[in-house]
Design a protein around this motif. Sequence first.
Motif, PDB file in Angstrom:
ATOM      1  N   VAL A  27      27.371 -15.545  28.924  1.00  0.00           N
ATOM      2  CA  VAL A  27      26.714 -16.693  28.224  1.00  0.00           C
ATOM      3  C   VAL A  27      27.570 -17.114  27.094  1.00  0.00           C
ATOM      4  O   VAL A  27      27.381 -16.173  26.244  1.00  0.00           O
ATOM      5  N   GLY A  63      21.065 -16.998  21.454  1.00  0.00           N
ATOM      6  CA  GLY A  63      21.915 -15.943  21.812  1.00  0.00           C
ATOM      7  C   GLY A  63      21.043 -14.558  21.772  1.00  0.00           C
ATOM      8  O   GLY A  63      21.267 -13.761  22.687  1.00  0.00           O
ATOM      9  N   GLY A  84      25.740 -13.842  20.088  1.00  0.00           N
ATOM     10  CA  GLY A  84      24.132 -12.892  20.420  1.00  0.00           C
ATOM     11  C   GLY A  84      23.509 -12.461  19.180  1.00  0.00           C
ATOM     12  O   GLY A  84      22.753 -11.876  19.659  1.00  0.00           O
ATOM     13  N   PHE A 123      27.483  -8.106  23.302  1.00  0.00           N
ATOM     14  CA  PHE A 123      27.505  -9.513  22.495  1.00  0.00           C
ATOM     15  C   PHE A 123      28.221  -9.601  21.038  1.00  0.00           C
ATOM     16  O   PHE A 123      28.387  -8.571  20.392  1.00  0.00           O
ATOM     17  N   VAL A 176      27.431 -11.947  25.903  1.00  0.00           N
ATOM     18  CA  VAL A 176      26.984 -12.923  25.295  1.00  0.00           C
ATOM     19  C   VAL A 176      27.564 -13.330  24.009  1.00  0.00           C
ATOM     20  O   VAL A 176      27.639 -12.510  23.232  1.00  0.00           O
ATOM     21  N   ASN A 180      27.491 -19.017  23.971  1.00  0.00           N
ATOM     22  CA  ASN A 180      26.479 -19.788  23.411  1.00  0.00           C
ATOM     23  C   ASN A 180      27.001 -19.858  22.031  1.00  0.00           C
ATOM     24  O   ASN A 180      26.354 -20.736  21.397  1.00  0.00           O
ATOM     25  N   VAL A 205      18.757 -14.331  24.752  1.00  0.00           N
ATOM     26  CA  VAL A 205      19.445 -14.216  25.892  1.00  0.00           C
ATOM     27  C   VAL A 205      19.838 -12.691  25.875  1.00  0.00           C
ATOM     28  O   VAL A 205      19.596 -11.790  27.060  1.00  0.00           O
ATOM     29  N   VAL A 206      20.128 -11.921  24.917  1.00  0.00           N
ATOM     30  CA  VAL A 206      20.761 -10.670  24.807  1.00  0.00           C
ATOM     31  C   VAL A 206      19.568  -9.522  25.240  1.00  0.00           C
ATOM     32  O   VAL A 206      19.707  -9.091  26.102  1.00  0.00           O
TER      33      VAL A 206
END
Length: 254
Positions: free
Chosen positions: A90, A21, A16, A37, A13, A92, A24-25
């Motif tokens: 991801v 972010g 993150g 991340f 990620v 981001n 999501v992590v």
Amino acid sequence: MSGNEFAGKVAIVTGGTSGIGAAVVEALCERGAAVVFCGLRDGSGEDLESILKARHLEARFSHADVRSDDEMAGLVAGCLRNYGRLDLAVNNAGISHPAAKLADIPPEIFRDVMRTNAEGVFLAMRHEIPAMIKGGGGAIVNVASILARRGAPWMAAYGASKHAVLGLTLSAARDYAAAGLRVNAVLPGPVATPMLEQALFDIAGDESKYAGGFPPCGPGTPDDVAAAILFLLGAAAGYINGAALVVDGATSAA
Ligand SMILES: NC(=O)c1ccc[n+]([C@@H]2O[C@H](COP(=O)([O-])OP(=O)(O)OC[C@H]3O[C@@H](n4cnc5c(N)ncnc54)[C@H](O)[C@@H]3O)[C@@H](O)[C@H]2O)c1
């Protein structure tokens, strides 16, 4: 989405350490993934890693800058060294810029926004994709914006960068569909994060200068966007490739 849907999966990620972010992590770790991340916020990456490790979740922070090809190569190499594979990514990391009409945007700001938001996604995918294909495939979600599909008054550099993120997403989806890779984008509207706080501070309450506009229900949360991203990464989205999922509480439905 099962509680352990991403067990055995390894994810990267970018960005993150904050906002979307970071959500999501945490969500990926909670569902069983090992997550590497990166981000530029001093201290917050290490703090998030410690918090997740204390909960016996597998997360590793790496201070990598998405504007650097070498650092993106290093991020992916570190992931392969530690976990032996890469399944999910991801992309981001992103920045905004102070509200200004196009001719008033300094070229150095335009370049930094493009380098971070657009080239950053390119450089991340450039290294993630071969690693994923080596392991038999994977899934990538790039974080664009509802401004990827419309004009962005007062935010031309940011809007241009997000059009580029969507373009890169669609092209990569076509390039690698036969190799077992899915590449999708989320297009968030306003989300309550430090980026939005800064934007509102910069325009001093003049919402007409906030390019995307606001929905009647107010800004979304980082968890709202994380849920959409996890859906696109997961098995339920197995035939969804090259899609742009709008997550904006109807901001752009008008
Ligand atoms: N917040 C919103 O309203 C909103 C709306 C649409 C899209 N987005 C997008 O969502 C993404 C996340 O934004 P957020 O709102 O959570 O912002 P945020 O400022 O809270 O987080 C941005 C993250 O990106 C990282 N980052 C910035 N530059 C970097 C670089 N060069 N290398 C590595 N990491 C870098 C930061 O360290 C941080 O972790 C961005 O791409 C943003 O454009 C946000």
